[in-house]
Design a protein around this motif. Structure first.
Motif, PDB file in Angstrom:
ATOM      1  N   CYS A 102       3.626  -5.386   4.635  1.00 13.43           N
ATOM      2  CA  CYS A 102       2.467  -4.506   4.435  1.00 13.43           C
ATOM      3  C   CYS A 102       1.174  -5.195   4.863  1.00 13.43           C
ATOM      4  O   CYS A 102       0.956  -6.372   4.561  1.00 13.43           O
ATOM      5  CB  CYS A 102       2.375  -4.115   2.952  1.00 13.43           C
ATOM      6  SG  CYS A 102       0.930  -3.110   2.579  1.00 13.43           S
ATOM      7  N   VAL A 103       0.295  -4.452   5.544  1.00 10.25           N
ATOM      8  CA  VAL A 103      -0.976  -5.039   6.000  1.00 10.25           C
ATOM      9  C   VAL A 103      -1.888  -5.350   4.813  1.00 10.25           C
ATOM     10  O   VAL A 103      -2.830  -6.134   4.946  1.00 10.25           O
ATOM     11  CB  VAL A 103      -1.716  -4.117   7.001  1.00 10.25           C
ATOM     12  CG1 VAL A 103      -0.899  -3.964   8.271  1.00 10.25           C
ATOM     13  CG2 VAL A 103      -2.036  -2.757   6.395  1.00 10.25           C
ATOM     14  N   CYS A 115       0.966   2.129   5.118  1.00  8.55           N
ATOM     15  CA  CYS A 115       0.737   1.542   6.449  1.00  8.55           C
ATOM     16  C   CYS A 115       2.017   1.685   7.285  1.00  8.55           C
ATOM     17  O   CYS A 115       3.061   2.076   6.769  1.00  8.55           O
ATOM     18  CB  CYS A 115       0.316   0.072   6.334  1.00  8.55           C
ATOM     19  SG  CYS A 115       1.649  -1.040   5.849  1.00  8.55           S
ATOM     20  N   CYS A 129       0.810  -1.220   0.000  1.00 15.53           N
ATOM     21  CA  CYS A 129       0.000   0.000   0.000  1.00 15.53           C
ATOM     22  C   CYS A 129       0.843   1.270   0.000  1.00 15.53           C
ATOM     23  O   CYS A 129       0.414   2.310  -0.480  1.00 15.53           O
ATOM     24  CB  CYS A 129      -0.970  -0.015   1.186  1.00 15.53           C
ATOM     25  SG  CYS A 129      -0.197   0.347   2.779  1.00 15.53           S
ATOM     26  N   GLY A 130       2.029   1.205   0.601  1.00 13.17           N
ATOM     27  CA  GLY A 130       2.905   2.379   0.625  1.00 13.17           C
ATOM     28  C   GLY A 130       2.660   3.327   1.789  1.00 13.17           C
ATOM     29  O   GLY A 130       3.437   4.253   1.999  1.00 13.17           O
ATOM     30  N   CYS A 174       4.979  -0.286   5.690  1.00 15.55           N
ATOM     31  CA  CYS A 174       5.506   0.336   4.472  1.00 15.55           C
ATOM     32  C   CYS A 174       6.317   1.581   4.825  1.00 15.55           C
ATOM     33  O   CYS A 174       7.380   1.821   4.258  1.00 15.55           O
ATOM     34  CB  CYS A 174       4.372   0.717   3.526  1.00 15.55           C
ATOM     35  SG  CYS A 174       3.663  -0.684   2.649  1.00 15.55           S
TER      36      CYS A 174
HETATM   37 ZN   LIG Z   1       1.541  -1.075   3.481  1.00 17.56          ZN
END
Ligand SMILES: [Zn+2]
Length: 351
Positions: free
Chosen positions: A106-107, A95, A92-93, A98
């Motif tokens: 990443c979640v 969370c 996602c970039g 990240c």
């Molecule tokens: Zn993430």
């Protein structure tokens, strides 16, 4: 265009190679004319529905390489004709993981080819950040076999187990994708490497990859062999991806203070653990999965410059993907299997 896809989960015969709608190219995406796709055990698990992709029919394939044929409006880094290889990690970039630079935690972590549409098709639309440039002179078929297994082995050994020069390292299943990558990475760091495989021929390939000690696990108990070679001490690091069939032996083969690093369990996920072996020997058990963008860049640079060489055991037309899955499931041969679109397939080119 044609694509390798399945409409339901099951055995290898659910795989089809047939007409499939062309991908739509988003503003930040690049359309890649795929020239080669690497196969992984992950493709087999996904075909079986473990896990199930977000929608069916599902186009297979996490690893692929090809030529850029079109770019979205907002793409800045690529142009038509660029040679590229896919980095299958999606994250996602934003969370907490990240933001710490731990994108593989990443979640909302996903993989191209596992959760979302894959790249074993004549055309694939890929986000521009999920591509690496392949230097001129580097073969796309070979490079297509590299990303998933090399990035996995790199994170296991370099980031998680933190291997050092002169560490002793045992690599299970050295004839498989992750195994043969792990042997090369450990040897390149100056480690003393033990490799296991099931035949003399596979073990000779493991020696070519840099293994110092070869163990045929069907002929001898690998843990006893390692202990015997090390005067009872054991090894500093064990690279685990087999699971039930090797877990107890891996705990035995590790030296006091040793690290067991695991990325999978192809033979079964719930082995018994003898807990005294863990605390008495003060073992570290380390999980590892996939890799961060920085790790992908680091290991692929060494694939591009020839330090690491993905072994390709067979190149097949995409229509023979069911056969490729059978080769993976039966552990036939050494290294990776690559498929190419049928219209590009030239059997004489891969002899
Ligand atoms: Zn993430």
């Amino acid at each position: 265009m044609k694509a390798v896809f399945f409409e339901e989960h099951g055995s290898a015969d659910v795989l089809q190679y047939d007409e499939f709608p062309d991908p739509e190219v988003g503003p930040e995406e690049v359309l890649v004319e795929v020239k080669a796709g690497g196969l992984n055990h992950l493709d087999v698990w996904t075909r079986k529905g473990m896990p199930s992709p977000e929608e069916l029919p599902h186009v297979s394939g996490s690893d692929g390489a090809g030529i850029v044929s079109e770019v979205g409006d907002r793409v800045t880094r690529w142009e038509e004709g660029d040679r590229v290889v896919v980095d299958p990690n999606l994250y996602c970039g934003h969370c907490e993981f990240c933001r710490k630079g731990e994108e593989s935690m990443c979640v909302d972590y996903k993989m191209i080819g596992e959760h979302v549409r894959g790249v074993h098709s004549e055309l694939a639309a890929v986000h521009e950040d999920n591509l690496l440039e392949v230097p001129e002179g580097v073969d796309l078929v070979t490079v297509a076999a590299a990303p998933l297994v090399f990035m996995t082995a790199w994170r296991m050994l370099i980031t998680r187990a933190e291997i050092q020069q002169d560490d002793s390292v045992l690599v299970h299943g050295a004839s498989g994708g992750v195994g043969h990558a792990a042997v090369q990475i450990a040897a390149n760091e100056g480690c003393e490497v033990w490799a296991t495989a099931s035949s003399d021929e596979k073990l000779e390939h493991a020696r070519d990859c840099g293994a110092d000690h070869l163990i045929d696990y069907e002929e001898e108990d690998f843990a006893k062999a390692v202990k015997s070679d090390t005067d009872g001490r054991g090894v500093d690091v064990v690279v685990e991806h087999v699971g039930e069939a090797t877990w107890d032996g891996s705990l035995s083969a590790a030296a006091r203070g040793g690290r067991i690093v695991t990325c999978g369990a192809t033979s079964g996920i719930s082995p018994e653990t003898n807990i005294p072996k863990v605390f008495w020997k003060q073992l570290d058990i380390l999980g590892s999965t996939m890799a961060t963008p920085g790790e992908v860049d680091a290991v692929m640079a060494k694939v591009f410059d020839g330090t690491f060489e993905p072994y390709v055991r067979a190149v097949l037309p995409m229509s023979e993907t069911p056969r490729a899955h059978e080769m993976l499931e039966s552990r036939e041969g050494f290294g990776s299997v690559v498929v190419v679109p049928d219209d590009d397939y030239d059997p004489d080119a891969y002899a």
